[in-house]
Scaffold this motif. Structure first.
Motif, mmCIF file in Angstrom:
data_model
loop_
_atom_site.group_PDB
_atom_site.id
_atom_site.type_symbol
_atom_site.label_atom_id
_atom_site.label_comp_id
_atom_site.label_asym_id
_atom_site.label_seq_id
_atom_site.Cartn_x
_atom_site.Cartn_y
_atom_site.Cartn_z
ATOM 1 N N GLY B 100 0.788 -1.226 0.000
ATOM 2 C CA GLY B 100 0.000 0.000 0.000
ATOM 3 C C GLY B 100 0.824 1.282 0.000
ATOM 4 N N ASN B 101 2.110 1.199 0.366
ATOM 5 C CA ASN B 101 2.937 2.414 0.366
ATOM 6 C C ASN B 101 3.235 2.912 -1.039
ATOM 7 O OD1 ASN B 101 3.010 1.963 3.109
ATOM 8 N ND2 ASN B 101 5.201 2.342 3.314
ATOM 9 N N THR B 102 3.372 1.988 -1.965
ATOM 10 C CA THR B 102 3.786 2.361 -3.329
ATOM 11 C C THR B 102 2.725 2.027 -4.367
ATOM 12 O OG1 THR B 102 4.798 0.172 -3.557
ATOM 13 C CG2 THR B 102 6.246 1.994 -2.927
ATOM 14 N N GLY B 103 1.752 1.191 -4.011
ATOM 15 C CA GLY B 103 0.953 0.587 -5.071
ATOM 16 C C GLY B 103 1.887 -0.211 -5.965
ATOM 17 N N THR B 104 1.508 -0.432 -7.209
ATOM 18 C CA THR B 104 2.362 -1.217 -8.106
ATOM 19 C C THR B 104 3.154 -0.326 -9.064
ATOM 20 O OG1 THR B 104 0.492 -1.483 -9.604
ATOM 21 C CG2 THR B 104 0.882 -3.248 -8.011
ATOM 22 N N SER B 105 3.351 0.916 -8.683
ATOM 23 C CA SER B 105 4.130 1.852 -9.502
ATOM 24 C C SER B 105 5.611 1.502 -9.450
ATOM 25 C CB SER B 105 3.918 3.277 -8.976
ATOM 26 O OG SER B 105 4.913 4.147 -9.498
ATOM 27 N N LEU B 106 6.192 1.225 -10.607
ATOM 28 C CA LEU B 106 7.614 0.867 -10.633
ATOM 29 C C LEU B 106 8.525 2.037 -10.262
ATOM 30 C CD1 LEU B 106 7.721 -1.407 -13.820
ATOM 31 C CD2 LEU B 106 7.604 -2.120 -11.421
ATOM 32 N N GLU B 140 -0.094 -6.060 -12.587
ATOM 33 C CA GLU B 140 -0.495 -4.726 -13.020
ATOM 34 C C GLU B 140 0.552 -3.990 -13.851
ATOM 35 O OE1 GLU B 140 -2.587 -2.459 -10.107
ATOM 36 O OE2 GLU B 140 -3.443 -4.269 -9.207
ATOM 37 N N ASN B 141 1.669 -4.654 -14.131
ATOM 38 C CA ASN B 141 2.619 -4.103 -15.095
ATOM 39 C C ASN B 141 2.689 -5.082 -16.260
ATOM 40 O OD1 ASN B 141 4.060 -1.574 -13.951
ATOM 41 N ND2 ASN B 141 3.945 -2.968 -12.201
ATOM 42 N N PRO B 142 2.999 -4.589 -17.456
ATOM 43 C CA PRO B 142 2.820 -5.435 -18.640
ATOM 44 C C PRO B 142 3.781 -6.611 -18.739
ATOM 45 C CG PRO B 142 3.848 -3.348 -19.258
ATOM 46 C CD PRO B 142 3.451 -3.224 -17.815
ATOM 47 N N GLY B 143 5.022 -6.430 -18.290
ATOM 48 C CA GLY B 143 6.017 -7.490 -18.505
ATOM 49 C C GLY B 143 6.400 -7.555 -19.977
ATOM 50 N N PRO B 144 7.337 -8.470 -20.295
ATOM 51 C CA PRO B 144 7.812 -8.580 -21.687
ATOM 52 C C PRO B 144 6.669 -8.941 -22.634
ATOM 53 C CG PRO B 144 9.185 -9.871 -20.175
ATOM 54 C CD PRO B 144 7.992 -9.426 -19.397
ATOM 55 N N ALA B 267 10.450 5.198 -16.925
ATOM 56 C CA ALA B 267 9.119 5.631 -17.358
ATOM 57 C C ALA B 267 9.027 5.688 -18.881
ATOM 58 C CB ALA B 267 8.771 6.984 -16.741
ATOM 59 N N ALA B 268 10.112 6.066 -19.532
ATOM 60 C CA ALA B 268 10.109 6.101 -20.997
ATOM 61 C C ALA B 268 9.971 4.692 -21.572
ATOM 62 C CB ALA B 268 11.385 6.763 -21.509
ATOM 63 N N VAL B 269 10.626 3.732 -20.943
ATOM 64 C CA VAL B 269 10.510 2.344 -21.404
ATOM 65 C C VAL B 269 9.081 1.843 -21.184
ATOM 66 C CG1 VAL B 269 11.283 -0.029 -20.970
ATOM 67 C CG2 VAL B 269 12.958 1.823 -21.167
ATOM 68 N N GLN B 270 8.453 2.276 -20.090
ATOM 69 C CA GLN B 270 7.063 1.888 -19.860
ATOM 70 C C GLN B 270 6.150 2.401 -20.983
ATOM 71 O OE1 GLN B 270 6.986 3.427 -15.639
ATOM 72 N NE2 GLN B 270 6.004 1.455 -15.242
ATOM 73 N N THR B 271 6.367 3.640 -21.405
ATOM 74 C CA THR B 271 5.558 4.177 -22.500
ATOM 75 C C THR B 271 5.835 3.423 -23.798
ATOM 76 O OG1 THR B 271 5.584 6.374 -21.523
ATOM 77 C CG2 THR B 271 5.015 6.249 -23.845
ATOM 78 N N ARG B 308 12.130 -5.764 -16.640
ATOM 79 C CA ARG B 308 11.237 -6.823 -17.141
ATOM 80 C C ARG B 308 9.785 -6.473 -16.874
ATOM 81 N NH1 ARG B 308 13.561 -11.785 -14.138
ATOM 82 N NH2 ARG B 308 11.566 -12.744 -14.698
ATOM 83 N N LEU B 309 9.496 -6.001 -15.662
ATOM 84 C CA LEU B 309 8.113 -5.629 -15.365
ATOM 85 C C LEU B 309 7.658 -4.491 -16.278
ATOM 86 C CD1 LEU B 309 8.186 -5.877 -11.476
ATOM 87 C CD2 LEU B 309 6.897 -7.358 -13.045
ATOM 88 N N ALA B 310 8.588 -3.600 -16.610
ATOM 89 C CA ALA B 310 8.256 -2.499 -17.521
ATOM 90 C C ALA B 310 8.033 -3.002 -18.949
ATOM 91 C CB ALA B 310 9.360 -1.446 -17.516
ATOM 92 N N GLY B 311 8.600 -4.178 -19.269
ATOM 93 C CA GLY B 311 8.313 -4.754 -20.573
ATOM 94 C C GLY B 311 9.491 -5.034 -21.486
ATOM 95 N N VAL B 312 10.689 -5.078 -20.950
ATOM 96 C CA VAL B 312 11.863 -5.364 -21.783
ATOM 97 C C VAL B 312 11.965 -6.873 -22.028
ATOM 98 C CG1 VAL B 312 14.384 -5.199 -21.910
ATOM 99 C CG2 VAL B 312 13.038 -3.302 -20.981
#
Lengths: 429, 429
Positions: B100-106, B140-144, B267-271, B308-312
């Motif tokens: 709960g402190n961060t949520g799932t925000s990388l 809640e993050n896309p992953g590869p 954040a750029a990799v997430q986009t 990886r969680l960001a999607g690489v």
């Protein structure tokens, strides 16, 4: 900012502190080769003309001290060295890279000056200590949208540091509780408040709700006093989240957004700057990982240039006698670097002093910095003042008045109660 | 992946290697306090209920060796310590943070587990060595988008590593020259080619032109042979530039984009992942600055989870007996970490071995990794083979065949000429 030319071509100069068991000049040449063209076996196609036009160049090497043990593991001495006889030479190395290799792209500049170099085999240490960029970088990147003057205008404070505080305690506070904690501090007369870096938009405190609650307090205060207060709302998140949150801050009448620079990265900050109408307050949490080993990583003099060119207006520099590990000389070097023009005074950012700050550090900070173009943030130094936050703010302003007038704090305290109380109270802690 | 619960709440566990002149247990508590709620003076408002719900917790401390000198400068011994008597204890510390402190925000997770901790005053060393995340992060993050299986399908290689090369020399090469350099390598039978990290879209080689030129070569080769080749085109730049370049790569029939992860940021990799239709090849240049000091920074086991969680899809890990400074054990730990599921096998990425690689490292790499789910890149190992690039590619495939069959390279070389020549040639270099 150097405009050394080679056939009319601008070059980026990067200064490194290296440590190596191999001959310094040869290692410098290897560094230049690795970051322009190199592989472990010579391959066809690498022509002399290409090398001439695009090669990085060794501009200078200056040998410093020699040490008996390597600072970092993994380096290789020369193949013919007697193992018992190996020593490690420290040196300053200046490389230059043709502007044409990177164009004015900040991410690609970063890869060129601070990429694979850190793990080159002859190196037992490598630190990027400074950067001297062609003017084209400042011309083709936006730089701070507000900078020092723009920030001063927004809070209408021109002749002293911008005095601010951090919302602490913070983790877990609801938006309403945050506003409640801030209200006495705002009413106490701070110019600036900021979120903690640990809270962006967690489930218990979404930005949209928090900024409404905080701006209500600030607007009420402004209506009553005419004094303006800046609130740096932490919008750190994905690019889309940051843009949405920026707009929410703006819609609520907010006047600043804060970002954890290293957590979002350079390209995200570039996008935010492009879309933002508010100053960007840059928090450098995580910076220690890149800087704390003296023979590795980055100096802030080099690092902060990327963020300023990308468009950050305020940059954290820790503070004198801080509660962290950074030495005072390093703090001041950072702060001066943040103020130093890259191409013009408009690209300077405002250094943000914080961490264990109260009036005691004001005289030394002022003397070392030579001006008041900074933010001076205190958490416990305001909220923990025995006579309450109003006295906390007052004692900071009094401390800076004393510093600017060249009057010792103890003397100034004789007719400034808030300062006198603080000197008694904090000195024992 | 741990789902330790506290009143049903998931927690993030972060494991650190610390070094300190102060009592380990107290320092661990201070770390937990700093990253959830703390200031140098106790302030009103910090209630027990808030602490209970949001405080980071010390889950475990394990003392390791003691050293006489601090690894990093700036730490403070206990106030009552005899200066001549101070020693520095290393310890493993496990902290946990409520989800709960961060949520799932990388980005906000990064600030929490690897933010201001690095400069805490009692620490003469701090390294984030591992992370154990609640499943919510992977949910809640896309992953590869492609990962190991998706990448294998694109090149139709299923039972051995994906063999590839880097365009070298590179800095200064025009798009047409790049295609000319690549043509013999593509025709030699590689599965994968990539740009160097130093070239994204500089004035002399815009992505749009380079990808057209390279894909012409690849498409011609595919038409003639039916073999597929992946080209990781370096699109590193601003977010807008990366999205435009991604589309240019796709329009040209390209099938992979490469990004310098640290130069653009999380954040750029997430986009990019959100908008991309192609696999993302993650280059980690600059990683040494975060990792090379053993008592500072990050281990790759922790770091690679963010990307990886960001999607690489592909993550560089250097290689055994590489031309850089990383030890072999560390390389293998990294590669295994990249393959290890965070929440499920679908979130594994493909480790990319490179740097001074040729057939010699294949048996050890295979033995240590236990599978062939990797990319195996050679620059000089292909282009520098005395019998040309076709023999260069052949010798790598032969080396891996030998490894998978458990036959020593020298034995396998007796009836595999390309391997035999390579063993003679590279061993002397």
């Amino acid at each position: 900012m150097t405009e050394r030319s080679s056939g009319g071509d601008a070059r980026t100069e990067a200064t490194y502190l290296i440590e190596t068991p191999q001959p310094v000049e040869r290692v410098a040449e290897m560094m230049a080769g690795e970051q322009s063209s190199g592989t472990f076996v010579d391959v066809p196609g690498e022509t002399d003309a290409l090398r001439e036009r695009h090669a990085a160049r060794v501009e200078a090497t200056t040998e410093l001290e020699t040490v008996p043990e390597p600072s970092l593991p993994g380096s290789k001495p020369p193949a013919d060295a007697d193992a018992d006889d190996v020593t490690y030479t420290r040196a300053e190395v200046v490389l230059s890279f043709p502007l044409g290799n990177t164009g004015t792209s900040l991410p690609n500049l970063m890869t060129t000056v601070a990429g694979n170099l850190y793990e080159l085999q002859p190196l037992s240490g490598l630190r990027l200590v400074d950067l001297d960029l062609p003017e084209a970088f400042a011309a083709e990147n936006p730089g701070p949208g507000f900078g020092i003057e723009g920030t001063r205008e927004l809070v209408d404070v021109h002749d002293r540091p911008i005095i601010g505080t951090i919302v602490k305690p913070n983790v877990g506070l609801s938006p309403a509780d945050t506003a409640d904690v801030l209200e006495p501090v705002v009413d106490a007369g701070v110019d600036f408040v900021k979120d903690d870096e640990l809270i962006a938009s967690p489930p218990y405190s979404p930005v949209e709700e928090r900024v409404e609650a905080v701006m209500d307090v600030i607007h009420r205060h402004e209506d009553e006093t005419g004094d303006r207060v800046m609130y740096a709302c932490n919008i750190t998140g994905t690019v889309d989240e940051m843009l949405e949150r920026h707009d929410a801050v703006k819609d609520a009448g907010g006047n600043c957004v804060m970002v954890s620079l290293q957590s979002v990265g350079l390209a995200a900050v570039q996008t935010l700057r492009e879309e933002a109408d508010l100053p960007i307050h840059g928090h450098r949490n995580g910076w220690g990982a890149l800087s704390r080993c003296p023979q590795l990583g980055w100096s802030y003099a080099a690092y902060q240039q990327f963020w300023r060119l990308a468009g950050v207006d305020h940059l954290h520099v820790s503070g004198l006698r801080n509660k962290f590990t950074e030495a005072d000389e390093s703090v001041i070097r950072s702060a001066k670097a943040v103020q130093r023009p890259i191409a013009s005074p408009a690209d300077a950012a405002m250094p943000v002093f914080s961490s264990g700050q109260w009036a005691a550090q004001a005289p030394d900070t002022y003397e070392a910095l030579g001006n008041t173009d900074c933010m001076y943030l205190a958490g416990g130094g305001i909220l923990g003042h025995p006579d309450g936050p109003e006295a906390g703010v007052a004692h900071l302003k009094q401390g800076w008045e004393a510093a600017m007038k060249g009057i010792p704090l103890e003397e100034y305290a004789t007719d400034h109660d808030a300062l006198a109380t603080a000197l008694d109270y904090y000195d024992d802690r």
